[in-house]
Design an enzyme around this catalytic site. Structure first.
Site, PDB file in Angstrom:
ATOM      1  N   ALA B  17     -74.546  35.157 -19.556  1.00 54.86           N
ATOM      2  CA  ALA B  17     -74.653  36.542 -19.065  1.00 54.86           C
ATOM      3  C   ALA B  17     -75.420  37.467 -20.002  1.00 54.86           C
ATOM      4  O   ALA B  17     -76.417  38.080 -19.593  1.00 54.86           O
ATOM      5  CB  ALA B  17     -73.253  37.097 -18.796  1.00 54.86           C
ATOM      6  N   CYS B  51     -65.890  33.435 -15.298  1.00 55.64           N
ATOM      7  CA  CYS B  51     -64.680  34.038 -14.727  1.00 55.64           C
ATOM      8  C   CYS B  51     -64.347  33.427 -13.376  1.00 55.64           C
ATOM      9  O   CYS B  51     -63.231  33.571 -12.879  1.00 55.64           O
ATOM     10  CB  CYS B  51     -64.846  35.538 -14.529  1.00 55.64           C
ATOM     11  N   ASP B 306     -69.813  37.758 -25.622  1.00 57.69           N
ATOM     12  CA  ASP B 306     -68.542  37.324 -26.220  1.00 57.69           C
ATOM     13  C   ASP B 306     -68.618  37.092 -27.723  1.00 57.69           C
ATOM     14  O   ASP B 306     -67.589  36.828 -28.354  1.00 57.69           O
ATOM     15  CB  ASP B 306     -68.077  36.023 -25.552  1.00 57.69           C
ATOM     16  N   TRP B 457     -48.193  61.087  -3.327  1.00 58.48           N
ATOM     17  CA  TRP B 457     -48.412  61.089  -4.780  1.00 58.48           C
ATOM     18  C   TRP B 457     -48.809  59.667  -5.153  1.00 58.48           C
ATOM     19  O   TRP B 457     -47.983  58.752  -5.109  1.00 58.48           O
ATOM     20  CB  TRP B 457     -47.148  61.478  -5.546  1.00 58.48           C
TER      21      TRP B 457
END
Lengths: 475, 475
Positions: B17, B51, B306, B457
């Site tokens: 990556a 991943c 990494d 909420w």
């Protein structure tokens, strides 16, 4: 009478989210010995989720009572003197009193207050046209409205529904009626549904709704509603008015047969009382408050919920945003202040999320025309991405539109249309707007990533990258 | 040779990556006439989603190639001289050159560079214990690892799997093996799974995983792995080592029969090359860079992914956060800077999200022990809420823990455990951390609300209200 001198009286007008949140929070902070609380509500219910009505009508929620967060009995058990079916008819700020009418007996009387909360909400826009009061024509603002619509649906043999209006209420009611098995036509005055989006994003909603089998009619002004017998011949249904059941919805150039009609045209602040009393109203007809939700110029009057205007933190101007989530926050702030604490409502950024079947629709901040109106020049980008990593099952497409201020690159707004996982992504932009982040800074946001949750570049990051590049390129 | 003088050469070490994002972005900005790009990758693949490996093993992703974002051929077609199965064995910063070995032929040669990107990634922690190299014991760091594990699963008759480690990889692999029909035991050194959460939140994960039929063993130190025939008698499997197949995992006090073992213990920065070359490493063994991802003290070397440490914006200290989403951002920043543009990576707030079956687990910011370690006093609150309005179908429970700084009320961290809709809510907190919002300000955040998406909420607002009250009460 001695007792009434030693303790203050808080009067609350309106028994829904803002009013009863304020009353409840004030009660938490002040005991009945310190503060008497009287709340007037003209309807039968308190503290209910009007936002839930479409899901009750659609059958997702089976019991009306599920929509009621707190019943009148629960409020009374907490020491709130709640008077249902009692309408406040006059407000006297100088005399610190309100006049209320018992809707059952018709009796009227004055009640004095030390502190007042105005939470009169909003009233649905009901167009002044022939036939709008015919049987089978329904608003969906209150629980009573919802019950009346359900009664009509159960008593109607025909299966043709026309929804007038294509905003949040309109699209949610379209889903509800689809779930009830109706053929649904949505008649919309604008060029695309969801005018809270830019038209290019509204177009995606249009296409998706047609894909769900909903007939979408844009640029259509409803001119009248015809009554009739619900038969198939237009001639048979051509008797206008006459007190009969609805038969068709007529626009400037077409006619749509209808066994039931739902009006979802929007709401306006219900501020007739406040206006008559000379309280300050804004350009949208809502009460104007300060940051503590106190009505401007009035030390002893607070207001919140659908009857106030709120500050839009992005445009710097007041808006009318009738949403339950704001009403609850307003009530919390008011009750805290009335109860002797300190809280503020800083304003909104204009976040809203909705769905029609599996289509999720979200927006926050400014649309193109909002930015233009307030003098902000912007760069706009639109990107396509997916809800999950592309290789992960059920990754679904998502379109994100992003507006950034020219030169500064400050985020101005985000609109998202997609399927599961699209809607709540708008919260990323809502917080970024609150913080005044630039789209350049947003490109490095540390958002949650794993293949079942997002592509490695979250769709919001993809949009931010494109927007940042456009801002840089246009400096 | 004239040509090589007029254009610069960028050398990239590592083809996943960070490295290939950097190469691709640099290529976008500089033509091959301006910049030669040489990338060395010791494996067979480029630009893949590590991943995604658990979902490939689990069967959600059926084809390995789906995990590959860009193939070697695609990179080459864009003018990147990619050399697969070529390992860089030495780095000479003073001579501006790297020595690389062709893993097929064994030949080594030096390549000079003008600019260098180190993207050597991380290596899995593989405990030095007897039996760890037995057949049937697998890491899941690379595509090659994933393929080897799949081959084992297909060739194994037994159905007992032991996962060593209960972090993200461990819980994701537990899900994958459950989906493959295995009886899964997770052996965990910590007191609760997911040590990236506080133990009280990890306990919720523990309970939920047991509810999914996974056997959870905490406080367990694996001391050795036994080989054996996979029979039921421990005696039969008592031959230690011997090169056979795995038979059991042994901890300090117990033994767990295993037909397959997955090591998910975590990773460390792969910085042996950089260390040997005298480049600056941080306390976690990762390379130290500046905001432009340039290695500190080295004008011509960048690093990302990494193998670097990143600034934690909440603690103000360096961390090692091996996540693909950061690696991609680093690569983008490096490629922009190498290509003559300007970009920075400001740091992380520590967001991570994961799931095991339908349980979603998310965190951002500091845990209690992180805050203590960096001298931040805090208030911590935990609340229970639901993913949708309580009355809406499939509203599921959600637990939110929130940490706020003592006195200032600045948000320090959020942890969320729940079902559908829980995980990505952490993004709200991630942006709030980025902006330095207080929990008091967060109580008024304008988050998307509609019954199918949130209670009136939002759970994050409920936590903020409780945290704000605690901060006020403790002033």
């Amino acid at each position: 009478m001695n007792m009434s001198r030693t303790r203050e009286r808080l009067v609350v007008i309106g028994g829904d989210a803002a009013g009863m949140s304020a009353a409840s929070q004030a009660r938490r902070l002040k005991s009945p010995d310190e503060l008497e609380i009287v709340a007037f509500e003209r309807g039968h219910f308190t503290s209910y989720s009007a936002c839930g009505i479409p899901y009750w009508v659609g059958g997702d929620v089976t019991d009306r009572d599920e929509l009621i967060a707190r019943t009148p009995e629960e409020h009374r058990a907490r020491g709130i003197d709640l008077r249902l079916r009692t309408e406040v008819t006059e407000l006297d700020p100088d005399g610190q009193r309100v006049r209320a009418r018992d809707l059952e007996s018709g009796e009227e009387s004055w009640t004095s207050y030390d502190k007042l909360v105005i939470a009169t909400g909003a009233r649905p826009i009901r167009p002044d046209m022939p036939g709008v009061d015919a049987a089978g024509v329904h608003g969906v603002q209150t629980l009573d409205d919802g019950q009346a619509l359900l009664d009509t649906l159960e008593g109607t043999r025909g299966r043709r529904a026309v929804v007038v209006g294509a905003g949040y209420i309109g699209v949610e009611m379209a889903e509800a009626l689809i779930k009830r098995g109706y053929e649904v036509t949505v008649v919309n005055r604008g060029s695309e549904p969801m005018s809270t989006l830019d038209p290019d994003m509204g177009r995606l909603v249009h296409d998706a709704m047609e894909g769900l089998g909903i007939t979408m009619v844009n640029d259509a002004e409803v001119t009248k509603i015809l009554t009739g017998d619900g038969g198939t011949s237009l001639l048979e249904r051509s008797r206008e008015l006459g007190g009969g059941r609805v038969g068709a919805v007529v626009t400037q150039d077409r006619e749509f047969a209808a066994d039931v009609v739902v009006l979802g045209i929007g709401v306006r602040p219900e501020t007739a009382l406040a206006k008559a009393a000379g309280l300050p109203l804004g350009p949208h007809g809502g009460l104007l408050t300060d940051r503590s939700m106190r009505v401007r110029g009035h030390e002893d009057i607070w207001s919140g919920g659908d009857c106030v205007e709120v500050l839009d933190l992005v445009s710097g101007q007041e808006r009318h945003v009738p949403l339950g989530t704001h009403a609850n926050k307003h009530g919390q702030v008011i009750g805290t202040n009335v109860g002797g604490g300190y809280a503020t409502f800083p304003g909104v950024v204009g976040t809203a999320v909705s769905k029609v079947c599996d289509l999720e629709i979200a927006r926050t901040g400014l649309r193109e025309k909002d930015a233009q109106r307030v003098g902000l020049r912007f760069e706009a980008v639109t990107i396509e991405s997916t809800s999950r990593a592309g290789y992960y099952p059920n990754a679904s497409p998502m379109t994100v539109k992003m507006l950034a201020e020219h030169r500064t690159g400050r985020l101005l707004g985000v609109q998202i249309v997609g399927r599961e996982g699209a809607g709540k992504r708008v919260d990323i932009a809502a917080v970024a707007l609150t913080a005044g982040l630039t789209v350049e800074r947003m490109t490095a946001l540390d958002l949650g990533y794993a293949p079942p949750f997002s592509p490695v570049w979250d769709p919001v990051l993809v949009a931010a990258r494109k927007a940042a590049a456009k801002v840089r390129g246009s400096l």
